[in-house]
Design a protein around this motif. Structure first.
Motif, PDB file in Angstrom:
ATOM      1  N   ASN A 255       0.845  -1.199   0.000  1.00  0.00           N
ATOM      2  CA  ASN A 255       0.000   0.000   0.000  1.00  0.00           C
ATOM      3  C   ASN A 255       0.880   1.248   0.000  1.00  0.00           C
ATOM      4  N   PRO A 256       1.634   1.457  -1.092  1.00  0.00           N
ATOM      5  CA  PRO A 256       2.548   2.596  -1.149  1.00  0.00           C
ATOM      6  C   PRO A 256       1.818   3.887  -1.566  1.00  0.00           C
ATOM      7  N   GLY A 257       2.573   4.961  -1.597  1.00  0.00           N
ATOM      8  CA  GLY A 257       2.050   6.212  -2.135  1.00  0.00           C
ATOM      9  C   GLY A 257       1.505   7.154  -1.082  1.00  0.00           C
ATOM     10  N   LEU A 258       1.392   8.433  -1.481  1.00  0.00           N
ATOM     11  CA  LEU A 258       0.945   9.475  -0.568  1.00  0.00           C
ATOM     12  C   LEU A 258      -0.507   9.300  -0.143  1.00  0.00           C
ATOM     13  N   LEU A 259      -1.344   8.829  -1.063  1.00  0.00           N
ATOM     14  CA  LEU A 259      -2.760   8.717  -0.745  1.00  0.00           C
ATOM     15  C   LEU A 259      -3.015   7.748   0.401  1.00  0.00           C
ATOM     16  N   ARG A 260      -2.165   6.749   0.522  1.00  0.00           N
ATOM     17  CA  ARG A 260      -2.366   5.753   1.580  1.00  0.00           C
ATOM     18  C   ARG A 260      -1.469   5.989   2.784  1.00  0.00           C
ATOM     19  N   ALA A 261      -0.783   7.109   2.809  1.00  0.00           N
ATOM     20  CA  ALA A 261       0.079   7.420   3.937  1.00  0.00           C
ATOM     21  C   ALA A 261      -0.683   7.480   5.260  1.00  0.00           C
ATOM     22  N   PRO A 262      -1.877   8.101   5.306  1.00  0.00           N
ATOM     23  CA  PRO A 262      -2.618   8.112   6.577  1.00  0.00           C
ATOM     24  C   PRO A 262      -2.981   6.710   7.069  1.00  0.00           C
ATOM     25  N   LEU A 263      -3.300   5.815   6.126  1.00  0.00           N
ATOM     26  CA  LEU A 263      -3.608   4.442   6.517  1.00  0.00           C
ATOM     27  C   LEU A 263      -2.382   3.750   7.088  1.00  0.00           C
ATOM     28  N   ARG A 264      -1.241   3.975   6.457  1.00  0.00           N
ATOM     29  CA  ARG A 264      -0.014   3.363   6.962  1.00  0.00           C
ATOM     30  C   ARG A 264       0.337   3.902   8.343  1.00  0.00           C
ATOM     31  N   LEU A 265       0.115   5.199   8.543  1.00  0.00           N
ATOM     32  CA  LEU A 265       0.399   5.793   9.844  1.00  0.00           C
ATOM     33  C   LEU A 265      -0.511   5.205  10.921  1.00  0.00           C
ATOM     34  N   ALA A 266      -1.796   5.087  10.613  1.00  0.00           N
ATOM     35  CA  ALA A 266      -2.732   4.516  11.585  1.00  0.00           C
ATOM     36  C   ALA A 266      -2.355   3.071  11.904  1.00  0.00           C
ATOM     37  N   LEU A 267      -1.949   2.325  10.876  1.00  0.00           N
ATOM     38  CA  LEU A 267      -1.544   0.939  11.091  1.00  0.00           C
ATOM     39  C   LEU A 267      -0.290   0.872  11.958  1.00  0.00           C
ATOM     40  N   ARG A 268       0.668   1.731  11.683  1.00  0.00           N
ATOM     41  CA  ARG A 268       1.905   1.734  12.469  1.00  0.00           C
ATOM     42  C   ARG A 268       1.618   2.017  13.947  1.00  0.00           C
ATOM     43  N   ILE A 269       0.769   3.005  14.197  1.00  0.00           N
ATOM     44  CA  ILE A 269       0.448   3.364  15.579  1.00  0.00           C
ATOM     45  C   ILE A 269      -0.306   2.222  16.267  1.00  0.00           C
ATOM     46  N   GLY A 270      -1.296   1.663  15.566  1.00  0.00           N
ATOM     47  CA  GLY A 270      -2.074   0.573  16.138  1.00  0.00           C
ATOM     48  C   GLY A 270      -1.219  -0.640  16.467  1.00  0.00           C
ATOM     49  N   LEU A 271      -0.313  -0.980  15.559  1.00  0.00           N
ATOM     50  CA  LEU A 271       0.550  -2.131  15.797  1.00  0.00           C
ATOM     51  C   LEU A 271       1.550  -1.865  16.913  1.00  0.00           C
ATOM     52  N   ALA A 272       2.014  -0.628  17.032  1.00  0.00           N
ATOM     53  CA  ALA A 272       2.944  -0.290  18.106  1.00  0.00           C
ATOM     54  C   ALA A 272       2.265  -0.459  19.470  1.00  0.00           C
ATOM     55  N   VAL A 273       1.008  -0.014  19.569  1.00  0.00           N
ATOM     56  CA  VAL A 273       0.265  -0.172  20.813  1.00  0.00           C
ATOM     57  C   VAL A 273       0.036  -1.650  21.100  1.00  0.00           C
ATOM     58  N   ARG A 274      -0.380  -2.390  20.085  1.00  0.00           N
ATOM     59  CA  ARG A 274      -0.626  -3.830  20.267  1.00  0.00           C
ATOM     60  C   ARG A 274       0.643  -4.547  20.682  1.00  0.00           C
ATOM     61  N   SER A 275       1.766  -4.167  20.104  1.00  0.00           N
ATOM     62  CA  SER A 275       3.040  -4.796  20.436  1.00  0.00           C
ATOM     63  C   SER A 275       3.369  -4.612  21.911  1.00  0.00           C
ATOM     64  N   LYS A 276       3.210  -3.399  22.402  1.00  0.00           N
ATOM     65  CA  LYS A 276       3.513  -3.139  23.811  1.00  0.00           C
ATOM     66  C   LYS A 276       2.604  -3.949  24.722  1.00  0.00           C
ATOM     67  N   LEU A 277       1.326  -4.040  24.379  1.00  0.00           N
ATOM     68  CA  LEU A 277       0.403  -4.821  25.192  1.00  0.00           C
ATOM     69  C   LEU A 277       0.748  -6.305  25.150  1.00  0.00           C
ATOM     70  N   ALA A 278       1.135  -6.801  23.966  1.00  0.00           N
ATOM     71  CA  ALA A 278       1.485  -8.208  23.835  1.00  0.00           C
ATOM     72  C   ALA A 278       2.733  -8.552  24.632  1.00  0.00           C
ATOM     73  N   VAL A 279       3.726  -7.680  24.588  1.00  0.00           N
ATOM     74  CA  VAL A 279       4.949  -7.909  25.356  1.00  0.00           C
ATOM     75  C   VAL A 279       4.652  -7.912  26.855  1.00  0.00           C
ATOM     76  N   ARG A 280       3.828  -6.973  27.280  1.00  0.00           N
ATOM     77  CA  ARG A 280       3.482  -6.885  28.698  1.00  0.00           C
ATOM     78  C   ARG A 280       2.772  -8.162  29.158  1.00  0.00           C
ATOM     79  N   ALA A 281       1.841  -8.649  28.346  1.00  0.00           N
ATOM     80  CA  ALA A 281       1.109  -9.868  28.705  1.00  0.00           C
ATOM     81  C   ALA A 281       2.038 -11.083  28.703  1.00  0.00           C
ATOM     82  N   ALA A 282       2.935 -11.135  27.723  1.00  0.00           N
ATOM     83  CA  ALA A 282       3.859 -12.260  27.643  1.00  0.00           C
ATOM     84  C   ALA A 282       4.818 -12.268  28.829  1.00  0.00           C
TER      85      ALA A 282
END
Length: 298
Positions: A255-282
């Motif tokens: 999903n490259p390109g400027l038009l999808r940049a907001p989607l990539r940003l939202a995905l990056r933030i969401g995954l970063a939060v999920r990662s921290k929660l997963a590590v904490r639970a593990a």
């Protein structure tokens, strides 16, 4: 079959799992394939012991922990041009009798199969969903963000193909824990993408094989058991963030390109939060019982 088939496994302090892998491999096929042990820096002596005890096994040093896909590529590079099929499998796989021969037999039924994978049992006997659809941005994001807190969500159900009964059929991708790769197909897409340190390299491989005109074929008549996470479970602070980085890379690449940049940003933030929660639970689980974190995060 002997001259056409080779096995590549990647080790990183795999211990006795590697011995079980090699012993059960002897019952999985009537062939006697060479086995390349691509070692990512083990210090437990398991690769050296395997090389002494099994005449077909040879250790190849990768020079450090270069990740799963990169190590597989290094192992495949050791194989001669006469090898038609490469079996890529984790060292914590235990083969059922005849299972590898069954996978090789399926290559005749599916001449356009670039990869073929077995039915995978968990250690408790349950079936692991190893034959899945390729996640698009919507299903991949929904699964990544909600799979651990809403297990029946529609995105995870679609991605894992939970609604499909086991049958021999083409699928989106197959688990890299155990897969037979047609050498011409593997070479045609330049193997695994070594940018994926761990996780999602098999999703990426299956997707690229499909786009190149090959099939990924699920063969549930071949059965193995996979003890997942013996290494990852000991190091959640390293492995879980690696998984989330790979999930982001997979979708960002598609999903490259400027038009999808907001989607990539939202995905990056969401995954970063999920990662921290997963590590904490593990980490909490490890602290409570000293066990491994073996649950599938994908």
């Amino acid at each position: 079959m002997t001259s056409q088939l080779a096995v590549v496994t990647v080790t990183y302090n795999s211990g006795d799992y590697l011995t079980t892998f090699l012993r059960s491999l002897g019952e999985a096929t009537t062939a006697d394939p060479q086995v390349i042990i691509a070692d990512n820096g083990s210090v437990d002596g398991a690769p050296e012991r395997a090389e002494r005890e099994f005449a077909s096994a040879r250790v190849v040093r990768t020079g450090g922990n270069i990740g799963y896909g990169g190590a597989v590529n290094r192992g495949v590079a050791e194989l001669g041009p006469d090898i038609d099929y490469v079996v890529v499998a984790n060292p914590d796989v235990e083969w059922s009798p005849g299972s590898l021969d069954e996978l090789i037999a399926a290559t005749e039924r599916w001449p356009r199969a670039g990869s073929l994978g077995p039915l995978i049992h968990e250690p408790d006997g349950s079936v692991y969903p190893s034959a899945r659809r390729v996640p698009d941005l919507l299903s991949g994001t929904g699964h990544a963000l909600f799979s651990t807190i809403w297990k029946s969500n529609p995105w995870t159900t679609a991605y894992r193909a939970d609604d499909v009964a086991p049958s021999e059929r083409p699928v989106g991708w197959l688990s890299g824990s155990c897969v037979v790769l047609r050498r011409t197909a593997f070479d045609s897409i330049d193997g695994f993408d070594s940018r994926y340190f761990m996780y999602m390299e098999d999703v990426d491989l299956g997707d690229r094989l499909g786009k190149a005109g090959w099939l990924n074929v699920y063969v549930p008549s071949a059965v193995i058991t996979h003890t997942k996470g013996h290494s990852a479970g000991k190091n959640p602070e390293l492995m879980l963030p690696a998984h989330h980085r790979s999930a982001y890379r997979f979708q960002a690449d598609r999903n490259p390109g400027l038009l999808r940049a907001p989607l990539r940003l939202a995905l990056r933030i969401g995954l970063a939060v999920r990662s921290k929660l997963a590590v904490r639970a593990a980490r909490k689980a490890l602290d409570n019982n000293g066990g491994h974190v073996t649950g599938d995060q994908r």
